[in-house]
Design a protein around this motif. Structure first.
Motif, PDB file in Angstrom:
ATOM      1  N   PRO A  19      93.380  58.374  66.395  1.00 16.94           N
ATOM      2  CA  PRO A  19      92.951  58.614  65.022  1.00 16.94           C
ATOM      3  C   PRO A  19      94.167  58.945  64.152  1.00 16.94           C
ATOM      4  CG  PRO A  19      92.213  60.376  66.489  1.00 16.94           C
ATOM      5  CD  PRO A  19      92.866  59.326  67.343  1.00 16.94           C
ATOM      6  N   THR A  20      94.189  58.407  62.975  1.00 18.72           N
ATOM      7  CA  THR A  20      95.320  58.634  62.092  1.00 18.72           C
ATOM      8  C   THR A  20      94.837  59.232  60.785  1.00 18.72           C
ATOM      9  OG1 THR A  20      95.119  56.372  61.310  1.00 18.72           O
ATOM     10  CG2 THR A  20      96.745  56.771  63.032  1.00 18.72           C
ATOM     11  N   PRO A  21      94.837  60.563  60.684  1.00 16.39           N
ATOM     12  CA  PRO A  21      94.392  61.182  59.441  1.00 16.39           C
ATOM     13  C   PRO A  21      95.324  60.804  58.291  1.00 16.39           C
ATOM     14  CG  PRO A  21      94.840  62.844  61.139  1.00 16.39           C
ATOM     15  CD  PRO A  21      95.240  61.511  61.686  1.00 16.39           C
ATOM     16  N   ARG A  22      94.727  60.440  57.187  1.00 17.74           N
ATOM     17  CA  ARG A  22      95.499  60.079  56.011  1.00 17.74           C
ATOM     18  C   ARG A  22      94.904  60.814  54.821  1.00 17.74           C
ATOM     19  NH1 ARG A  22      93.464  55.893  57.995  1.00 17.74           N
ATOM     20  NH2 ARG A  22      92.352  55.466  56.090  1.00 17.74           N
ATOM     21  N   ARG A  23      94.931  62.125  54.861  1.00 20.74           N
ATOM     22  CA  ARG A  23      94.274  62.921  53.827  1.00 20.74           C
ATOM     23  C   ARG A  23      94.920  62.778  52.462  1.00 20.74           C
ATOM     24  NH1 ARG A  23      94.527  66.840  58.062  1.00 20.74           N
ATOM     25  NH2 ARG A  23      92.621  66.652  59.216  1.00 20.74           N
ATOM     26  N   ASN A  24      96.216  62.561  52.421  1.00 23.09           N
ATOM     27  CA  ASN A  24      96.920  62.516  51.146  1.00 23.09           C
ATOM     28  C   ASN A  24      97.035  61.116  50.571  1.00 23.09           C
ATOM     29  OD1 ASN A  24      97.282  65.278  51.309  1.00 23.09           O
ATOM     30  ND2 ASN A  24      99.183  65.050  52.457  1.00 23.09           N
ATOM     31  N   GLU A  25      96.564  60.114  51.310  1.00 22.60           N
ATOM     32  CA  GLU A  25      96.637  58.747  50.833  1.00 22.60           C
ATOM     33  C   GLU A  25      95.311  58.364  50.196  1.00 22.60           C
ATOM     34  OE1 GLU A  25      97.820  56.030  53.887  1.00 22.60           O
ATOM     35  OE2 GLU A  25      99.343  57.380  54.645  1.00 22.60           O
ATOM     36  N   PRO A  26      95.353  57.674  49.067  1.00 26.48           N
ATOM     37  CA  PRO A  26      94.094  57.248  48.447  1.00 26.48           C
ATOM     38  C   PRO A  26      93.414  56.185  49.294  1.00 26.48           C
ATOM     39  CG  PRO A  26      95.957  56.267  47.307  1.00 26.48           C
ATOM     40  CD  PRO A  26      96.517  57.229  48.323  1.00 26.48           C
ATOM     41  N   ARG A  27      92.105  56.175  49.264  1.00 25.20           N
ATOM     42  CA  ARG A  27      91.357  55.147  49.986  1.00 25.20           C
ATOM     43  C   ARG A  27      91.489  53.828  49.249  1.00 25.20           C
ATOM     44  NH1 ARG A  27      88.650  57.047  54.162  1.00 25.20           N
ATOM     45  NH2 ARG A  27      87.711  59.072  54.035  1.00 25.20           N
ATOM     46  N   LEU A  28      91.758  52.780  50.002  1.00 19.33           N
ATOM     47  CA  LEU A  28      91.835  51.460  49.410  1.00 19.33           C
ATOM     48  C   LEU A  28      90.432  50.979  49.076  1.00 19.33           C
ATOM     49  CD1 LEU A  28      94.381  49.751  51.815  1.00 19.33           C
ATOM     50  CD2 LEU A  28      94.809  50.660  49.538  1.00 19.33           C
ATOM     51  N   ARG A  29      90.318  50.236  48.036  1.00 16.46           N
ATOM     52  CA  ARG A  29      89.049  49.615  47.665  1.00 16.46           C
ATOM     53  C   ARG A  29      89.215  48.112  47.829  1.00 16.46           C
ATOM     54  NH1 ARG A  29      85.987  53.614  48.425  1.00 16.46           N
ATOM     55  NH2 ARG A  29      86.240  55.340  47.006  1.00 16.46           N
ATOM     56  N   PRO A  30      89.091  47.621  49.078  1.00 17.65           N
ATOM     57  CA  PRO A  30      89.310  46.201  49.324  1.00 17.65           C
ATOM     58  C   PRO A  30      88.142  45.362  48.817  1.00 17.65           C
ATOM     59  CG  PRO A  30      88.628  47.274  51.312  1.00 17.65           C
ATOM     60  CD  PRO A  30      88.795  48.353  50.271  1.00 17.65           C
ATOM     61  N   ALA A  31      88.316  44.074  48.899  1.00 18.84           N
ATOM     62  CA  ALA A  31      87.260  43.148  48.509  1.00 18.84           C
ATOM     63  C   ALA A  31      86.006  43.450  49.313  1.00 18.84           C
ATOM     64  CB  ALA A  31      87.705  41.713  48.774  1.00 18.84           C
ATOM     65  N   PRO A  32      84.850  43.328  48.698  1.00 13.10           N
ATOM     66  CA  PRO A  32      83.617  43.615  49.425  1.00 13.10           C
ATOM     67  C   PRO A  32      83.372  42.596  50.535  1.00 13.10           C
ATOM     68  CG  PRO A  32      83.110  42.657  47.299  1.00 13.10           C
ATOM     69  CD  PRO A  32      84.598  42.887  47.335  1.00 13.10           C
ATOM     70  N   GLU A  67      92.442  39.581  51.729  1.00 14.56           N
ATOM     71  CA  GLU A  67      91.398  40.489  51.237  1.00 14.56           C
ATOM     72  C   GLU A  67      90.448  40.882  52.362  1.00 14.56           C
ATOM     73  OE1 GLU A  67      89.424  38.304  48.162  1.00 14.56           O
ATOM     74  OE2 GLU A  67      90.841  38.924  46.611  1.00 14.56           O
ATOM     75  N   LEU A  68      90.034  39.893  53.159  1.00 17.91           N
ATOM     76  CA  LEU A  68      89.126  40.187  54.277  1.00 17.91           C
ATOM     77  C   LEU A  68      89.799  41.069  55.319  1.00 17.91           C
ATOM     78  CD1 LEU A  68      87.345  36.760  54.715  1.00 17.91           C
ATOM     79  CD2 LEU A  68      86.278  38.925  54.053  1.00 17.91           C
ATOM     80  N   THR A  69      91.067  40.811  55.613  1.00 20.26           N
ATOM     81  CA  THR A  69      91.797  41.631  56.577  1.00 20.26           C
ATOM     82  C   THR A  69      91.840  43.079  56.123  1.00 20.26           C
ATOM     83  OG1 THR A  69      93.133  39.757  57.283  1.00 20.26           O
ATOM     84  CG2 THR A  69      94.018  41.942  57.741  1.00 20.26           C
ATOM     85  N   GLN A  70      92.160  43.293  54.853  1.00 18.43           N
ATOM     86  CA  GLN A  70      92.205  44.653  54.317  1.00 18.43           C
ATOM     87  C   GLN A  70      90.822  45.302  54.332  1.00 18.43           C
ATOM     88  OE1 GLN A  70      94.022  43.881  50.518  1.00 18.43           O
ATOM     89  NE2 GLN A  70      96.088  44.060  51.337  1.00 18.43           N
ATOM     90  N   ALA A  71      89.802  44.526  54.018  1.00 16.25           N
ATOM     91  CA  ALA A  71      88.439  45.063  54.026  1.00 16.25           C
ATOM     92  C   ALA A  71      88.029  45.477  55.440  1.00 16.25           C
ATOM     93  CB  ALA A  71      87.463  44.039  53.461  1.00 16.25           C
ATOM     94  N   PHE A  72      88.340  44.640  56.424  1.00 18.44           N
ATOM     95  CA  PHE A  72      87.992  44.974  57.803  1.00 18.44           C
ATOM     96  C   PHE A  72      88.777  46.188  58.290  1.00 18.44           C
ATOM     97  CE2 PHE A  72      86.519  40.428  58.247  1.00 18.44           C
ATOM     98  CZ  PHE A  72      85.188  40.751  58.415  1.00 18.44           C
ATOM     99  N   THR A 130      87.106  49.592  59.478  1.00 21.00           N
ATOM    100  CA  THR A 130      87.413  50.155  60.797  1.00 21.00           C
ATOM    101  C   THR A 130      87.832  51.610  60.681  1.00 21.00           C
ATOM    102  OG1 THR A 130      88.044  47.988  61.651  1.00 21.00           O
ATOM    103  CG2 THR A 130      88.885  49.919  62.834  1.00 21.00           C
ATOM    104  N   ASP A 131      88.722  51.895  59.731  1.00 22.64           N
ATOM    105  CA  ASP A 131      89.185  53.274  59.537  1.00 22.64           C
ATOM    106  C   ASP A 131      88.018  54.186  59.180  1.00 22.64           C
ATOM    107  OD1 ASP A 131      91.767  52.480  60.049  1.00 22.64           O
ATOM    108  OD2 ASP A 131      92.406  52.520  57.943  1.00 22.64           O
ATOM    109  N   ARG A 132      87.163  53.736  58.287  1.00 21.27           N
ATOM    110  CA  ARG A 132      86.028  54.554  57.845  1.00 21.27           C
ATOM    111  C   ARG A 132      85.042  54.768  58.991  1.00 21.27           C
ATOM    112  NH1 ARG A 132      84.932  58.649  55.308  1.00 21.27           N
ATOM    113  NH2 ARG A 132      83.115  58.659  53.989  1.00 21.27           N
TER     114      ARG A 132
END
Length: 123
Positions: free
Chosen positions: A4-17, A50-55, A59-61
């Motif tokens: 698990p890689t906590p990323r509390r200080n990084e904003p969540r990406l809003r990838p393509a739906p 876009e799909l790669t970033q969305a997946f 996965t992270d979520r």
């Protein structure tokens, strides 16, 4: 398994739906989010990226929700709490990884990230 890689200080990406595909398209093994119909390589690269970033974001979520669930299942205040060995077996993890996920989930719940998802702090 990935840690698990906590990323509390990084904003969540809003990838393509990720759009759900019609059942007839999903049953075709050559069909994948209509990528096979894109002839322009630049457009194909853009949509595939876009799909790669969305997946990756999905996965992270999903991993964060796994960690929160593991922390809740291991909560000593639960009458039906599970051991990390039980959690590991249920999730197909090693016991060491289950321990790390329980702790990661507790950290998420303490930091408020779990609360934002509708979960309370187990400790």
């Amino acid at each position: 398994m990935a840690e698990p890689t906590p990323r509390r200080n990084e904003p969540r990406l809003r990838p393509a739906p990720l759009l759900f595909e019609p059942a007839e398209a999903a049953s075709d093994p050559e069909h994948f989010f209509d990528l096979e119909s894109i002839a322009d390589p630049q457009a194909l690269l853009a949509r595939a990226t876009e799909l790669t970033q969305a997946f990756r974001a999905a996965t992270d979520r999903a991993m964060e929700f796994q960690a929160i669930a593991a922390a809740q299942l291991a909560d000593p205040r639960r009458f039906d709490r599970m051991t990390t060995a039980d959690i590991a077996e249920r999730a197909a993890w090693t016991e060491d990884y289950a321990k790390k996920m329980v702790e990661f989930g507790r950290d998420l719940l303490r930091s408020g990230e779990g609360a934002a998802a509708g979960f309370g702090d187990p400790t």
